[in-house]
Write an enzyme that holds these catalytic residues in place. Structure first.
Site, PDB file in Angstrom:
ATOM      1  CB  SER A 133      -0.878   0.000   1.262  1.00  0.00           C
ATOM      2  OG  SER A 133      -1.436   1.285   1.486  1.00  0.00           O
TER       3      SER A 133
ATOM      4  CE1 TYR B 173      -3.037   0.127   4.727  1.00  0.00           C
ATOM      5  CE2 TYR B 173      -3.782  -2.072   5.363  1.00  0.00           C
ATOM      6  CZ  TYR B 173      -3.462  -1.136   4.382  1.00  0.00           C
ATOM      7  OH  TYR B 173      -3.563  -1.486   3.050  1.00  0.00           O
TER       8      TYR B 173
ATOM      9  CE  LYS C 236      -1.649  -4.547   3.403  1.00  0.00           C
ATOM     10  NZ  LYS C 236      -1.826  -5.873   2.754  1.00  0.00           N
TER      11      LYS C 236
HETATM   12  C1  WQD Z   1      -8.637  10.323   0.791  1.00  0.00           C
HETATM   13  C2  WQD Z   1      -8.676  11.822   1.045  1.00  0.00           C
HETATM   14  C3  WQD Z   1      -9.110  12.421   3.334  1.00  0.00           C
HETATM   15  C4  WQD Z   1     -13.299  11.064   3.410  1.00  0.00           C
HETATM   16  C5  WQD Z   1      -6.271   5.308   2.625  1.00  0.00           C
HETATM   17  C6  WQD Z   1      -5.311   4.399   3.267  1.00  0.00           C
HETATM   18  C7  WQD Z   1      -4.411   3.779   2.252  1.00  0.00           C
HETATM   19  C8  WQD Z   1      -5.178   3.181   1.113  1.00  0.00           C
HETATM   20  C9  WQD Z   1      -6.126   4.230   0.528  1.00  0.00           C
HETATM   21  C10 WQD Z   1      -5.372   0.815   1.566  1.00  0.00           C
HETATM   22  C11 WQD Z   1      -7.980  12.216   2.350  1.00  0.00           C
HETATM   23  C12 WQD Z   1     -10.220  12.911   2.416  1.00  0.00           C
HETATM   24  C13 WQD Z   1     -11.985  11.331   3.045  1.00  0.00           C
HETATM   25  C14 WQD Z   1     -14.202  12.136   3.625  1.00  0.00           C
HETATM   26  C15 WQD Z   1     -12.459  13.678   3.088  1.00  0.00           C
HETATM   27  N1  WQD Z   1      -5.907   2.070   1.538  1.00  0.00           N
HETATM   28  N2  WQD Z   1     -11.586  12.622   2.877  1.00  0.00           N
HETATM   29  N3  WQD Z   1     -13.746  13.418   3.438  1.00  0.00           N
HETATM   30  O1  WQD Z   1      -6.410   8.256   3.617  1.00  0.00           O
HETATM   31  O2  WQD Z   1      -5.641   8.777   1.238  1.00  0.00           O
HETATM   32  O3  WQD Z   1      -5.612   6.415   2.072  1.00  0.00           O
HETATM   33  O4  WQD Z   1      -6.965   4.639   1.607  1.00  0.00           O
HETATM   34  O5  WQD Z   1      -4.295   0.487   1.154  1.00  0.00           O
HETATM   35  O6  WQD Z   1      -3.701   2.763   2.917  1.00  0.00           O
HETATM   36  O7  WQD Z   1      -4.500   5.169   4.114  1.00  0.00           O
HETATM   37  O8  WQD Z   1      -7.763   7.543   1.592  1.00  0.00           O
HETATM   38  O9  WQD Z   1     -10.141   7.669   0.996  1.00  0.00           O
HETATM   39  O10 WQD Z   1      -9.485   7.738   3.457  1.00  0.00           O
HETATM   40  O11 WQD Z   1      -9.031   9.694   2.011  1.00  0.00           O
HETATM   41  O12 WQD Z   1     -12.071  14.851   2.937  1.00  0.00           O
HETATM   42  O13 WQD Z   1     -15.407  11.967   3.966  1.00  0.00           O
HETATM   43  O14 WQD Z   1     -10.042  12.235   1.200  1.00  0.00           O
HETATM   44  O15 WQD Z   1      -8.796  13.407   4.311  1.00  0.00           O
HETATM   45  O16 WQD Z   1      -7.314  13.451   2.156  1.00  0.00           O
HETATM   46  P1  WQD Z   1      -6.317   7.854   2.189  1.00  0.00           P
HETATM   47  P2  WQD Z   1      -9.176   8.104   2.060  1.00  0.00           P
END
Ligand code: WQD
Length: 330
Positions: A117, A141, A145
Site C-alpha cells: 500500500s 496498518y 504492510k
Molecule cells: C482520501 C482523502 C481524506 C473522506 C487510505 C489508506 C491507504 C489506502 C487508501 C489501503 C484524504 C479525504 C476522506 C471524507 C475527506 N488504503 N476525505 N472526506 O487516507 O488517502 O488512504 O486509503 O491500502 O492505505 O491510508 O484515503 O479515501 O481515506 O481519504 O475529505 O469523507 O479524502 O482526508 O485526504 P487515504 P481516504
C-alpha cells in the site's frame, strides 16, 4: 498452473480473480469470509474458507490444488481500526503472512505477489512518490504492510522465491456493480453515504499547501489494479529465481478532494454543498505515485480515469442502496 488468491472474495480480491480468470489463468480462492463475500467468487473457481493463520489448512490448499503461485490479498485494511487494535492488525497482516510464507517455502511454490500500500510512505514530502522514496508509515496498518514487504523480500533472498510487492495508491471504482466495495471507509463511498442521507459531504481540511487547499491523492481504478496483478503474476512465472519487484500502482496524476467531491456531484446529480471540517490527523497533503517503474517492468499503464471510477462506484452503490437515485440534471 494454478494461482492461490488469498482474500479472493474481497473487493480487491474479487476483481483480481475475475481478471486472472478472464486472462485464462487457473485460480483457487482462500478466504476466511470475515469481510469477503462468497458470491464474488466466479462459478468454476474453487473457494476454500480459512485463515492464513491456519498453517495446516494453508499447506493443504497449496498441496491439493498444486499451487504454483500465490497472490496474497487477505489482510485487515482499515487505517483507523489499526490505530485502535494494533496487535490484531499485526497478527492478521504480519503473522498471517509469516505462516503463509512458511507454507509457500515448504511447498516450494515459486512465485508470490504481495498486496502492499501507499501507506508505507506515510507523509512523503515529494511531488511524485517513487519506490525509492523513504518509507515512514504513520499507522499500524501501514507498518504491517511495510513489515509484510520485509518478510516477503527476505524470503525471496533466502529461498529464491520470485516476489512482487505492489503498492496500491487510492483504489476506487468497480468492474461491475456486484463487485463494488461494500466498505464505507474511503472518500468516494463516504461522500456517497452523505449524499444518500441528504447530508453534506465532509472535506477534511481545506488549508493544506495544495492548489485548492484540499488533499491531493492518486486515484486508481480497481480494474487497472487487477490487471496489474495479472501482469505481475505472469512476469514472475517467467522470471528467474530470486526476482524481486517493488512497484507503485497509480496513475501518476493528483486529484484533490474538492475536485473529487465536485465530480461526484456531477455524476450523481446530487449537488448538496460539502462542508469543510477540521483536518483528519495523519493525512498527508499530497500522495501521488511515480508510475514509471511498473510501466518498465510490466508494460502496464492505467487505462481508466477518475470519472469512470466514480461512475462505476456509483452504479455499485446504487445496487447496494436502492434509495440512492441519480438526480436529473438541470
Ligand atoms: C482520501 C482523502 C481524506 C473522506 C487510505 C489508506 C491507504 C489506502 C487508501 C489501503 C484524504 C479525504 C476522506 C471524507 C475527506 N488504503 N476525505 N472526506 O487516507 O488517502 O488512504 O486509503 O491500502 O492505505 O491510508 O484515503 O479515501 O481515506 O481519504 O475529505 O469523507 O479524502 O482526508 O485526504 P487515504 P481516504
Amino acid at each position: 498452473m494454478t494461482w492461490l488468491i488469498t482474500g479472493g472474495a474481497g473487493y480487491i480480491g474479487g476483481h483480481v480473480v475475475r481478471a486472472m480468470t478472464e486472462a485464462g489463468e487457473r485460480t483457487v480462492v482462500y478466504d476466511d469470509l470475515s469481510t469477503g463475500i462468497a458470491a464474488r467468487v466466479p462459478d468454476g473457481v474453487p473457494l476454500v474458507t480459512g485463515s492464513t493463520l491456519d498453517a495446516d489448512r494453508v499447506a493443504a490448499v497449496l498441496r491439493e490444488h498444486d499451487v504454483a503461485g500465490v497472490i496474497h490479498l487477505a489482510a485487515k485494511k482499515q487505517v483507523g481500526e489499526s490505530v485502535e487494535q494494533p496487535l490484531r492488525y499485526y497478527r492478521e497482516n504480519v503473522e498471517g503472512l509469516r505462516v503463509l510464507l512458511e507454507a509457500v517455502t515448504e511447498a516450494r511454490v515459486p512465485s508470490f505477489v504481495f498486496s502492499s500500500s501507499a501507506s508505507v510512505y506515510g507523509m512523503p514530502d515529494v511531488d511524485l512518490v517513487t519506490e525509492d522514496t523513504p518509507c515512514a508509515p504513520m499507522s499500524p496498518y501501514g507498518e504491517t504492510k511495510l513489515a509484510g514487504e520485509w518478510l516477503t523480500r527476505a524470503t525471496g533472498r533466502a529461498t529464491g522465491l520470485r516476489t512482487a510487492c505492489l503498492r496500491y495508491f487510492n483504489v476506487a471504482g468497480a468492474a461491475s456493480p456486484e463487485l463494488a466495495d461494500t466498505g464505507v471507509f474511503n472518500l468516494v463511498p463516504m461522500v456517497f453515504e452523505k449524499l444518500t442521507e441528504g447530508a453534506a459531504p465532509r472535506v477534511f481540511g481545506a488549508d493544506y499547501p495544495t492548489p485548492d487547499g484540499t488533499c491531493v491523492r492518486d486515484y486508481i481504478h480497481i480494474s487497472d489494479v487487477a490487471e496489474a496483478h495479472v501482469a505481475a503474476a505472469r512476469r514472475l512465472a517467467a522470471a528467474p529465481e530470486g526476482t524481486d519487484l517493488t512497484l507503485n500502482i497509480g496513475r501518476g496524476e493528483g486529484v484533490s478532494v474538492r475536485e473529487m467531491v465536485d465530480l461526484i456531484a456531477d455524476v450523481t446529480g446530487i449537488a448538496t454543498p460539502a462542508e469543510v471540517t477540521d483536518r483528519r490527523p495523519g493525512d498527508p497533503a499530497r500522495v501521488v505515485a511515480a508510475a514509471d517503474r511498473i510501466g518498465t517492468e510490466l508494460g502496464w499503464t492505467a487505462k481508466r480515469d477518475v470519472r469512470e471510477m466514480v461512475e462505476s462506484a456509483w452504479a455499485g452503490w446504487q445496487r447496494q442502496h436502492p434509495e440512492a437515485r441519480t438526480r436529473p440534471r438541470g
